[in-house]
Scaffold this motif. Structure first.
Motif, mmCIF file in Angstrom:
data_model
loop_
_atom_site.group_PDB
_atom_site.id
_atom_site.type_symbol
_atom_site.label_atom_id
_atom_site.label_comp_id
_atom_site.label_asym_id
_atom_site.label_seq_id
_atom_site.Cartn_x
_atom_site.Cartn_y
_atom_site.Cartn_z
ATOM 1 N N UNK A 44 0.837 -1.207 0.000
ATOM 2 C CA UNK A 44 0.000 0.000 0.000
ATOM 3 C C UNK A 44 0.876 1.261 0.000
ATOM 4 N N UNK A 45 2.050 1.192 0.644
ATOM 5 C CA UNK A 45 2.999 2.315 0.575
ATOM 6 C C UNK A 45 3.451 2.523 -0.872
ATOM 7 N N UNK A 46 3.727 1.418 -1.543
ATOM 8 C CA UNK A 46 4.164 1.490 -2.939
ATOM 9 C C UNK A 46 3.065 2.101 -3.816
ATOM 10 N N UNK A 47 1.812 1.712 -3.572
ATOM 11 C CA UNK A 47 0.700 2.308 -4.300
ATOM 12 C C UNK A 47 0.621 3.813 -4.056
ATOM 13 N N UNK A 48 0.817 4.213 -2.796
ATOM 14 C CA UNK A 48 0.744 5.640 -2.443
ATOM 15 C C UNK A 48 1.869 6.427 -3.113
ATOM 16 N N UNK A 49 3.067 5.839 -3.152
ATOM 17 C CA UNK A 49 4.193 6.544 -3.777
ATOM 18 C C UNK A 49 3.976 6.654 -5.288
ATOM 19 N N UNK C 85 13.555 -11.469 -9.638
ATOM 20 C CA UNK C 85 12.748 -10.381 -9.084
ATOM 21 C C UNK C 85 13.538 -9.081 -9.005
ATOM 22 N N UNK C 86 14.874 -9.193 -8.872
ATOM 23 C CA UNK C 86 15.688 -7.973 -8.711
ATOM 24 C C UNK C 86 15.459 -6.973 -9.839
ATOM 25 N N UNK C 87 15.178 -7.490 -11.041
ATOM 26 C CA UNK C 87 14.956 -6.566 -12.156
ATOM 27 C C UNK C 87 13.672 -5.759 -11.960
ATOM 28 N N UNK C 88 12.819 -6.206 -11.033
ATOM 29 C CA UNK C 88 11.565 -5.475 -10.785
ATOM 30 C C UNK C 88 11.694 -4.437 -9.688
ATOM 31 N N UNK D 18 14.235 6.193 3.902
ATOM 32 C CA UNK D 18 13.198 6.586 2.944
ATOM 33 C C UNK D 18 12.400 7.784 3.462
ATOM 34 N N UNK D 19 12.091 7.791 4.773
ATOM 35 C CA UNK D 19 11.367 8.938 5.333
ATOM 36 C C UNK D 19 12.205 10.217 5.209
ATOM 37 N N UNK D 44 14.101 8.967 -6.649
ATOM 38 C CA UNK D 44 15.011 8.267 -5.732
ATOM 39 C C UNK D 44 14.226 7.659 -4.563
ATOM 40 N N UNK D 45 13.136 8.304 -4.148
ATOM 41 C CA UNK D 45 12.254 7.715 -3.122
ATOM 42 C C UNK D 45 11.649 6.412 -3.662
ATOM 43 N N UNK D 46 11.225 6.465 -4.906
ATOM 44 C CA UNK D 46 10.642 5.274 -5.522
ATOM 45 C C UNK D 46 11.663 4.135 -5.590
ATOM 46 N N UNK D 47 12.896 4.469 -5.939
ATOM 47 C CA UNK D 47 13.959 3.463 -5.962
ATOM 48 C C UNK D 47 14.166 2.859 -4.577
ATOM 49 N N UNK D 48 14.144 3.718 -3.552
ATOM 50 C CA UNK D 48 14.361 3.252 -2.174
ATOM 51 C C UNK D 48 13.216 2.340 -1.728
ATOM 52 N N UNK D 49 11.991 2.690 -2.093
ATOM 53 C CA UNK D 49 10.839 1.860 -1.699
ATOM 54 C C UNK D 49 10.878 0.509 -2.433
ATOM 55 N N UNK D 50 11.264 0.541 -3.696
ATOM 56 C CA UNK D 50 11.395 -0.724 -4.424
ATOM 57 C C UNK D 50 12.475 -1.604 -3.798
#
Lengths: 90, 90, 90, 90
Positions: A44-49, C85-88, D18-19, D44-50
């Motif tokens: 859900x965090x990923x969806x929000x971002x 999965x790392x590529x995702x 990330x925060x 970069x936030x998106x990269x960190x969350x992934x």
């Protein structure tokens, strides 16, 4: 380039909501809660971002490319977006 | 809106390459090859499709938004892109 | 590791459907159709490829990790999945 | 299912980082900084969350599927992962 206070407010509200969701996730990790629930909180965090990213990109397309004062600014804003989007096509 | 023959050619070449990669994947599945190799082939198809999507979107930004003949067309092309991008932020 | 003919058939059917969708996209590009329609066709190809990836990964989790004959094979299949999965997550 | 303190610590450290990145993004939005810089911070936030998602999923595969005490638990953990992954194939 200045943004409307309304648009800025919407983005900051999304950031705060996302930080709250990250806290809920961290709490669940610390409490060693059920793995599925923990992964669901993170999804859900990923969806929000992603929603936040969408908001920012939409704003950029509308305000800085379509509504650019001249062709030179529109071109620069278009190339900025292309550069950012590249991280999504990898 | 017409595209340059060169841009069209580049996109069609990418489609053909991707179809070839899909055939290689299907062959590996049929031959019951090693799972890791099979998943790797599919991941490379995904990379190729993302690259194709990037090419199409970049072209759209440059040719149909930035270079639009007037503000009305730029706005419409911008909204089209926003609509398409939404599938990526979900 | 052998897969059931049924699972293989399902995957090959998805590949054929995706190739058909790519042909429809290529045709639309060649006919210089409306950009939004062209991007929509490509977005549907991306959805189909993601669905195929999901099918393959689900099968891998069920057949090669959970149902592995021993811990050593399960570990190897788990590491294979992590690598893919790392590529995702990039 | 309990996780090692070390793994929990790594995940919480990623959440805090990330925060911090989200705060930097919010600050840049408030200061109306250059749009490209703002989008780069968010990317970069998106990269960190992934990366965080990857860490959690890898841990789940290793600890809860491969190392499950019995087949029933492995099956349940496998189905949990499949459910979570579905949001990525859409």
């Amino acid at each position: 380039m200045p943004h409307s206070a309304r648009e800025t407010g919407k983005i900051l509200a999304r950031v705060n909501r996302l930080k709250g969701q990250l806290d809920a996730f961290a709490k669940a990790v610390e409490a060693d809660e059920d793995c599925y629930q923990v992964m669901l909180l993170l999804a859900s965090c990923r969806g929000a971002l992603n929603g936040l990213m969408g908001e920012v990109v939409e704003d950029h397309i509308r305000e800085h490319i379509v509504e650019a004062e001249n062709k030179k600014l529109a071109t620069a804003a278009g190339e900025d977006l292309i550069e950012i989007m590249k991280s999504f096509w990898k």
